[in-house]
Design a protein around this motif. Structure first.
Motif, PDB file in Angstrom:
ATOM      1  N   SER A  16       0.806  -1.226   0.000  1.00 14.69           N
ATOM      2  CA  SER A  16       0.000   0.000   0.000  1.00 14.69           C
ATOM      3  C   SER A  16       0.836   1.271   0.000  1.00 14.69           C
ATOM      4  O   SER A  16       0.342   2.340  -0.381  1.00 14.69           O
ATOM      5  CB  SER A  16      -0.942   0.013   1.210  1.00 14.69           C
ATOM      6  N   THR A  17       2.080   1.182   0.420  1.00 11.69           N
ATOM      7  CA  THR A  17       2.916   2.383   0.441  1.00 11.69           C
ATOM      8  C   THR A  17       3.422   2.756  -0.946  1.00 11.69           C
ATOM      9  O   THR A  17       4.056   3.799  -1.112  1.00 11.69           O
ATOM     10  CB  THR A  17       4.121   2.205   1.379  1.00 11.69           C
ATOM     11  N   GLN A  18       3.120   1.919  -1.949  1.00 13.30           N
ATOM     12  CA  GLN A  18       3.607   2.170  -3.300  1.00 13.30           C
ATOM     13  C   GLN A  18       2.566   2.827  -4.203  1.00 13.30           C
ATOM     14  O   GLN A  18       2.852   3.128  -5.353  1.00 13.30           O
ATOM     15  CB  GLN A  18       4.068   0.859  -3.936  1.00 13.30           C
ATOM     16  N   LEU A  19       1.351   3.023  -3.699  1.00 10.88           N
ATOM     17  CA  LEU A  19       0.331   3.631  -4.556  1.00 10.88           C
ATOM     18  C   LEU A  19       0.352   5.150  -4.429  1.00 10.88           C
ATOM     19  O   LEU A  19       0.839   5.710  -3.447  1.00 10.88           O
ATOM     20  CB  LEU A  19      -1.062   3.079  -4.253  1.00 10.88           C
ATOM     21  N   ASP A  20      -0.169   5.816  -5.442  1.00  8.50           N
ATOM     22  CA  ASP A  20      -0.293   7.268  -5.417  1.00  8.50           C
ATOM     23  C   ASP A  20      -1.645   7.654  -4.834  1.00  8.50           C
ATOM     24  O   ASP A  20      -2.657   6.986  -5.064  1.00  8.50           O
ATOM     25  CB  ASP A  20      -0.154   7.836  -6.835  1.00  8.50           C
ATOM     26  N   PHE A  21      -1.671   8.747  -4.089  1.00  6.69           N
ATOM     27  CA  PHE A  21      -2.835   9.070  -3.268  1.00  6.69           C
ATOM     28  C   PHE A  21      -3.956   9.799  -4.000  1.00  6.69           C
ATOM     29  O   PHE A  21      -5.045   9.902  -3.471  1.00  6.69           O
ATOM     30  CB  PHE A  21      -2.404   9.896  -2.053  1.00  6.69           C
ATOM     31  N   TYR A  22      -3.674  10.328  -5.174  1.00  4.52           N
ATOM     32  CA  TYR A  22      -4.768  11.016  -5.853  1.00  4.52           C
ATOM     33  C   TYR A  22      -5.759   9.986  -6.399  1.00  4.52           C
ATOM     34  O   TYR A  22      -5.385   9.066  -7.122  1.00  4.52           O
ATOM     35  CB  TYR A  22      -4.292  11.896  -7.004  1.00  4.52           C
ATOM     36  N   ASP A  23      -7.024  10.159  -6.039  1.00  2.50           N
ATOM     37  CA  ASP A  23      -8.074   9.246  -6.476  1.00  2.50           C
ATOM     38  C   ASP A  23      -9.201  10.057  -7.093  1.00  2.50           C
ATOM     39  O   ASP A  23      -9.895  10.790  -6.384  1.00  2.50           O
ATOM     40  CB  ASP A  23      -8.603   8.429  -5.286  1.00  2.50           C
ATOM     41  N   PRO A  24      -9.414   9.962  -8.393  1.00  2.00           N
ATOM     42  CA  PRO A  24     -10.470  10.756  -9.027  1.00  2.00           C
ATOM     43  C   PRO A  24     -11.870  10.410  -8.543  1.00  2.00           C
ATOM     44  O   PRO A  24     -12.788  11.219  -8.682  1.00  2.00           O
ATOM     45  CB  PRO A  24     -10.301  10.438 -10.520  1.00  2.00           C
ATOM     46  N   LEU A  25     -12.044   9.220  -7.966  1.00  2.00           N
ATOM     47  CA  LEU A  25     -13.364   8.844  -7.459  1.00  2.00           C
ATOM     48  C   LEU A  25     -13.691   9.540  -6.141  1.00  2.00           C
ATOM     49  O   LEU A  25     -14.867   9.758  -5.824  1.00  2.00           O
ATOM     50  CB  LEU A  25     -13.458   7.328  -7.279  1.00  2.00           C
ATOM     51  N   SER A  26     -12.662   9.869  -5.375  1.00  6.19           N
ATOM     52  CA  SER A  26     -12.893  10.514  -4.071  1.00  6.19           C
ATOM     53  C   SER A  26     -11.691  11.388  -3.721  1.00  6.19           C
ATOM     54  O   SER A  26     -10.937  11.080  -2.792  1.00  6.19           O
ATOM     55  CB  SER A  26     -13.118   9.465  -2.979  1.00  6.19           C
ATOM     56  N   PRO A  27     -11.493  12.478  -4.465  1.00  5.64           N
ATOM     57  CA  PRO A  27     -10.307  13.318  -4.253  1.00  5.64           C
ATOM     58  C   PRO A  27     -10.206  13.837  -2.819  1.00  5.64           C
ATOM     59  O   PRO A  27     -11.177  14.359  -2.263  1.00  5.64           O
ATOM     60  CB  PRO A  27     -10.520  14.472  -5.245  1.00  5.64           C
ATOM     61  N   ASP A  28      -9.047  13.627  -2.223  1.00  6.22           N
ATOM     62  CA  ASP A  28      -8.721  14.161  -0.895  1.00  6.22           C
ATOM     63  C   ASP A  28      -9.579  13.621   0.238  1.00  6.22           C
ATOM     64  O   ASP A  28      -9.499  14.115   1.373  1.00  6.22           O
ATOM     65  CB  ASP A  28      -8.790  15.694  -0.894  1.00  6.22           C
TER      66      ASP A  28
END
Length: 355
Positions: free
Chosen positions: A59-71
């Motif tokens: 899980s530490t390798q994924l990027d945090f921006y998520d277009p389905l639920s930004p921030d």
């Protein structure tokens, strides 16, 4: 809590032993993830007890921006302390369970004295695991947290679902899986991974609807039970494919599935609900299933149509030392569920008008 102002979501993943390397503690976060490193009764491939640790690492390798639920993650996603005594108990009981399974597969009698003793030990241990998870979940729910569970096999969410039944008068379960999990005491194990939804039907009346999606491997007794039970509705894999072949869009099918769910929804996501290339080492892989994007579109549709995700699990992730894809997939499904659960529990109005 580490100072979240110093946490850089675009920086290098932080290996701090938490899911996604988040800086939040359970007391400071809106969502708490509990872990169930347990797979005592699995009937084919073992290894899901190591799922939580593998998902934390991936899980530490994924990027945090998520277009389905930004921030949405900024409300806080925290990792509860993992009780590794569960894993130790699972490993001890797995030996007994394997002997029971081997005895039955070879045509032995389930009434054999040595087998009944082993079954009793496994069933008592499984009941203790369920009580442990229920107490953990109850603790955080009473503090007003959203709670998700990371397994472990599919028997592990039972305690969380029981705890949610204590707090909600009515909720539905979106059950994504290759299997129905409606078997009664499969192989004699009262809390088998193949019995989770049977046990929920029996013990959690607050779960007024179980909507099963992607199922494609089940017994005639399970099918008969589902057809005879108004609380169960099935969207099996072959029927979903047939509707697509006849021209119905996946978006339309997702809306039809969402329409069968009440306002409050628990999501039970067995990773083998996906096509096997996403989870080649899961305990009981089955050809067919949902693509990763189809599964995400379904989850997003549930949230977009105004339903609140009141809890969830990700289970049956079995890591392999040679290949990390299972854990990578599990981590990203978990991330999407965290974001959508947080987003669906805000005051935002559902987007029904144009979608």
């Amino acid at each position: 809590m580490e100072d979240s102002r110093l946490f850089d979501p675009d920086g290098v993943g932080v290996d701090n032993g938490t899911y996604f390397g988040m800086p939040y503690t359970p007391d400071d976060a809106a969502l708490v993830l509990i872990s169930a490193p347990w797979d005592a009764t699995v009937s084919y491939g073992a290894g899901t007890a190591y799922g939580p640790d593998a998902i934390i690492e991936a899980s530490t390798q994924l990027d945090f921006y998520d277009p389905l639920s930004p921030d949405a993650w900024r409300r806080g996603i925290a990792t509860a302390d993992i009780d590794y005594t569960l894993q130790e108990a699972s490993q001890r009981l797995r030996s007994d369970a394997e002997k029971v399974i081997r005895h039955l597969e070879q045509g032995g009698s389930p009434d054999d004295d040595s087998i009944t003793r082993k079954l009793r030990r496994v069933n008592e241990g499984s009941a203790a695991m369920n009580a442990n998870i229920q107490e953990q979940a109850r603790h955080w729910l009473e503090k007003g947290k959203l709670v998700g569970l990371v397994g472990g096999d599919h028997s592990t969410p039972y305690g969380l679902i029981r705890a949610l039944g204590e707090r909600h008068e009515r909720f539905g379960i979106l059950h994504i899986d290759a299997h129905c999990d409606l078997r009664e005491a499969y192989e004699g194990f009262e809390h088998s991974h193949a019995s989770i939804m049977y046990n929920v039907l029996r013990d959690v009346p607050q779960a007024t609807k179980i909507v099963q999606v992607g199922i494609r491997d089940y017994s005639s007794k399970e099918l008969d039970l589902a057809r005879a039970t108004p609380r169960v509705e099935q969207f099996d894999d072959l029927t979903l494919a047939a509707e697509e072949y006849r021209g119905q869009t996946w978006d339309a099918q997702c809306r039809r599935i969402a329409d069968r769910l009440p306002e409050k929804v628990y999501v039970s996501f067995d990773i083998d609900g996906l096509t096997p290339e996403h989870c080649p080492h899961t305990g009981t892989p089955v050809p067919g299933g949902l693509s990763y994007n189809k599964a995400l579109w379904l989850l997003e549709t549930v949230a977009r149509t105004g339903r609140k995700i009141v809890g969830f699990d990700v289970v049956e992730v079995s890591p392999s030392p040679e290949e990390r894809l299972d854990a990578i997939t599990g981590a990203r499904v978990l991330w999407k569920l965290c974001g959508l659960a947080l987003k669906s529990n805000t005051a935002e109005e559902p987007d029904n008008a144009n979608n």
